[in-house]
Enzyme design. Sequence first.
Site, PDB file in Angstrom:
ATOM      1  N   ARG A   1     -91.082  55.328  52.534  1.00 46.30           N
ATOM      2  CA  ARG A   1     -90.975  56.581  51.785  1.00 46.30           C
ATOM      3  C   ARG A   1     -91.720  56.518  50.460  1.00 46.30           C
ATOM      4  NH1 ARG A   1     -84.794  58.482  53.631  1.00 46.30           N
ATOM      5  NH2 ARG A   1     -85.605  59.249  55.620  1.00 46.30           N
TER       6      ARG A   1
ATOM      7  N   TYR B   1     -93.401  63.420  57.709  1.00 43.11           N
ATOM      8  CA  TYR B   1     -92.991  62.139  58.301  1.00 43.11           C
ATOM      9  C   TYR B   1     -92.183  61.262  57.344  1.00 43.11           C
ATOM     10  CZ  TYR B   1     -97.706  60.019  57.044  1.00 43.11           C
ATOM     11  OH  TYR B   1     -98.843  59.567  56.457  1.00 43.11           O
ATOM     12  N   GLU B   2     -91.564  60.239  57.899  1.00 45.90           N
ATOM     13  CA  GLU B   2     -90.600  59.392  57.166  1.00 45.90           C
ATOM     14  C   GLU B   2     -89.442  60.219  56.602  1.00 45.90           C
ATOM     15  OE1 GLU B   2     -90.974  56.446  57.783  1.00 45.90           O
ATOM     16  OE2 GLU B   2     -93.074  56.499  58.358  1.00 45.90           O
ATOM     17  N   GLY B   3     -89.045  61.231  57.352  1.00 44.50           N
ATOM     18  CA  GLY B   3     -87.987  62.131  56.872  1.00 44.50           C
ATOM     19  C   GLY B   3     -88.630  63.304  56.158  1.00 44.50           C
TER      20      GLY B   3
ATOM     21  N   GLN C   1     -85.132  64.604  52.635  1.00 48.73           N
ATOM     22  CA  GLN C   1     -85.120  63.857  51.361  1.00 48.73           C
ATOM     23  C   GLN C   1     -84.190  64.534  50.360  1.00 48.73           C
ATOM     24  OE1 GLN C   1     -86.787  60.969  51.242  1.00 48.73           O
ATOM     25  NE2 GLN C   1     -87.603  61.406  53.277  1.00 48.73           N
TER      26      GLN C   1
END
Lengths: 567, 567
Positions: free
Chosen positions: B294, B426-428, B433
Amino acid sequence: MPYRAPVSDFQFLLDHVVGFSDVTATERFAEATPDMTQAILTEAGKMCEEVLAPLNRQGDLHPAYLDNGVVRTSPGFADGYRAIAEGGWIGMSASQEVGGLGLPMSLTTTVNEMIASACLSLQLSPLMTQGQIEALEHHASDEIKDLYIPKMVSGEWNGTMNLTEPQAGSDVGALRTKAEPNGDGTYSITGQKIYISWADNDFTENVCHLVLARLPDGVAGTKGISLFMVPKLIPDADGNPGERNSLRVVSLEHKMGLHGSPTAVMEYAGAKGWLVGAEHGGMAAMFTMMNNARLGVAAQGVGVAEGAYQHALAYAQDRKQGRAGGSGTIIEHADVRRMLTTMKADTYAARAICLMNAVAIDMALATGDAVWEARAAFLTPISKAFGSDVGCEVSATGIQVHGGMGFIEETGAAQYARDVRVATIYEGTNGIQAMDLVARKLMDGGEAAFRLLDEIEQGADAAKATHPELAGAVWQSAENLRETTEWLVAQQDLNERFAGAVPFLRAFARVLGGYVYLKSALAGDASRQRLATFYIKRMLPEHTGLLAHVREGAGDLMSITADDLAA
Amino acid sequence: MPYRAPVSDFQFLLDHVVGFSDVTATERFAEATPDMTQAILTEAGKMCEEVLAPLNRQGDLHPAYLDNGVVRTSPGFADGYRAIAEGGWIGMSASQEVGGLGLPMSLTTTVNEMIASACLSLQLSPLMTQGQIEALEHHASDEIKDLYIPKMVSGEWNGTMNLTEPQAGSDVGALRTKAEPNGDGTYSITGQKIYISWADNDFTENVCHLVLARLPDGVAGTKGISLFMVPKLIPDADGNPGERNSLRVVSLEHKMGLHGSPTAVMEYAGAKGWLVGAEHGGMAAMFTMMNNARLGVAAQGVGVAEGAYQHALAYAQDRKQGRAGGSGTIIEHADVRRMLTTMKADTYAARAICLMNAVAIDMALATGDAVWEARAAFLTPISKAFGSDVGCEVSATGIQVHGGMGFIEETGAAQYARDVRVATIYEGTNGIQAMDLVARKLMDGGEAAFRLLDEIEQGADAAKATHPELAGAVWQSAENLRETTEWLVAQQDLNERFAGAVPFLRAFARVLGGYVYLKSALAGDASRQRLATFYIKRMLPEHTGLLAHVREGAGDLMSITADDLAA
């Protein structure tokens, strides 16, 4: 994801928010009865849903291309164009004397928006033609009008705008294309033009280029520019396409989006042209065309926003994920709900602003009243910039709603964002629109602006009895905007205005949106009340930060040096 | 448009703004001397400018493709990857015991940002590998560590993350991939994974997949998930790549951008895997990897923003147009100046927030102090969402600065915007977040948040003597944010927090930015003072509108029905 024309929103806005009844009360637009309006919305909506929307992805996957000097268009676009022409949608606001339907721009704006939702890249072609028809109506000789306009209204021929040259983008006055008199009343046009949308195609029998060029005695800058009609095929004595003119498509651009719309570099090599309007009066004619096109681009932004919104909503209603309550689809998540509601709220606000603008244009035309004319002129840059910004923002949020699928082209979410991106740029960048707003459009001492703000405050005052919280917020936002507008008008140094032009334009749109929603809450059902509450409480407050920016003026901005920026 | 590494900005931020001296004062990071730091910034910057930046357009024009089951990469990417590996940049924060350099994440973040500016699609590969190295360091057996990490640090092998499945996006707990024990300590992995970045390539001799899967006795949801190392080629007794594993790239996605980065659908058909960490403890290991990633994605956003900014600045300095004063280039226009300054200001703020985050990670590791750990955890979603949002916004403005040329792919301006678009997903997703921030990261009663706000207010108090106006504005913004944070912490119904999560995260980033600029103004030259003034006076006020949104809570949002949205 099938597109569904937002007919009930249009109907509600026309009936209750934007004052369309003023338009239909005029003699000029008396034909636009409620039945007629409903028929137009329904018929155009049906065409967009059934004929045009299925073409959208085709344009992206199979871009227009140049084949031995001829532009080949995307699969199905010829049929789509024919449907638009046969529906009478190209000339719906052209006067009846030239074969049009003479309908209000308010209605044309609804139709343009729907076509843009369905297939933006194709819609750009009739939009350019509409602008050209209007320019010819106002500025061309009867001979040119009679020859060209009916063919464009019928869709047999299409029109293009040729302003930009490599060295002359927003600064049109720097253009170098030459026009030499041939001695027979025609002119010989020589030069290169860029960014020519729909400069050619394989489905109209002729292409009519309106070209800005400089006569031998034209002074430097915009005052020495004239406008010429330069057809691809020179009409013969019977008005049929004849000899090939000396012009060609040099190349097509590879663009971020709008692949179905060919964007050409055009070469005019002594092409035969006819003067439109007065010698050296090209800019006036071009502005007629551009003003029309600016509202058209605004509607493009709104149209794409609507398309992207519907697309994202359908995904959110279908996509199961997580442990949210109810249906188990992602629409139950508060943040997804926030994204979708924001998309819907801004699309509606931008749509209403475009229609307010169109109503002002219609009223100016029908009444000749300078107050309406000033309002139309004031609202045009706001519509254009806010409408196209909303197109970009809503389609970006649409990608976000799709999560990982948003980045994958197959879903179509990304295409909306790529296609609409140019709307903030062409027909005058949104920065140019904002500068126009704070400079030229405040040259009346802010009269047009203050009239709008008076109207908003009076409307808010009247609404306080039934909707005290919403009315209070809208009234206060108008008052905040009034103070900053007064400050702007007092600035003699234009850079003091320009530095905050973009945030000012956006703040004005935000406050207009607040007014739109207040009227919607007054006239609408519970659903419209909820949307109004969302907008006024959550989105309208953005204006305070924007106005703070405006009030800083130029000072610390212009003190930032090129070295600071390069550091 | 040549990229120039912003070495002096990094140096200034490390020296004067983000507290890097705390890191280098620890025993663990004592080797990161000023000389070492300078050498790293300079060397990495040189590689990015000279080796990687020229590859960026190649990746867009010549996407990775699947050729008989093998991924073929874009021209030059193999050389670029080798340069990154040979520079030691992949394992620069890996501990020295496993062959890394053991350097602070603060420095790795600067290098990752520069590589992302130069060639985002290639940078994603070492970024994934870094995340995997960290996950293995924390969770794998010594045997796996010794076998895999040195090969990844050297760049001989690369690493991937396999979380997502078609039915399980943000909701990882819904995954269906199975892991069956083979009875010999290994497992048989079967299932399909999607969105696998750099799942294969033609320049590393092996690919190491970390795969989330469920053991036969794994419960439903995230608590039943385990993590497995599943190499493409099974290492033989000497640790060399041996037998082909039962896994394959099914297809590559057609994406909006990042064409140089292959994004695969992966099929595991009884592939041999080794457990990493405890049975059913996969999520913990995955979170190590994701947290690292992240911050990495945040740096990607900042990197692309920097690239897009430099690209737009060069265009504005070169493009002659209009009657603006001075050089006659468009940079003299107030609105272009505003756009460029906004781009620069936000890029710098986002960069500083990423480095504050990295410093907290380093301090947590070096001291074991829970306060630093909490700060790192609190800042991670802010860095990720704000950094990637800034990447999108700055690259969109970069297109706008280019005018019509921005929409034409040849200029490269559009590529920045298309490439970085995935960073908000991406990555959440950035929505995830923000939800993490207002829920999990406020579970401490807001302690980490309030500590940050205390620090900002104390800093502002101390600055009032020399910079009264700027310090006053920053102090007030922190106080406004504190009130809203207190309100959020008091909300027991999480939907009350989620409804305003995204605006809250952005407001927090805005206020952190104000603090960054105040510190910059205190320590910096006149140029930094001017940029600080611009940000604090013009951009910081955005927070008030955002906080107004947050304070509305869930009420009117969740009352909006699916029918309202579909109306």
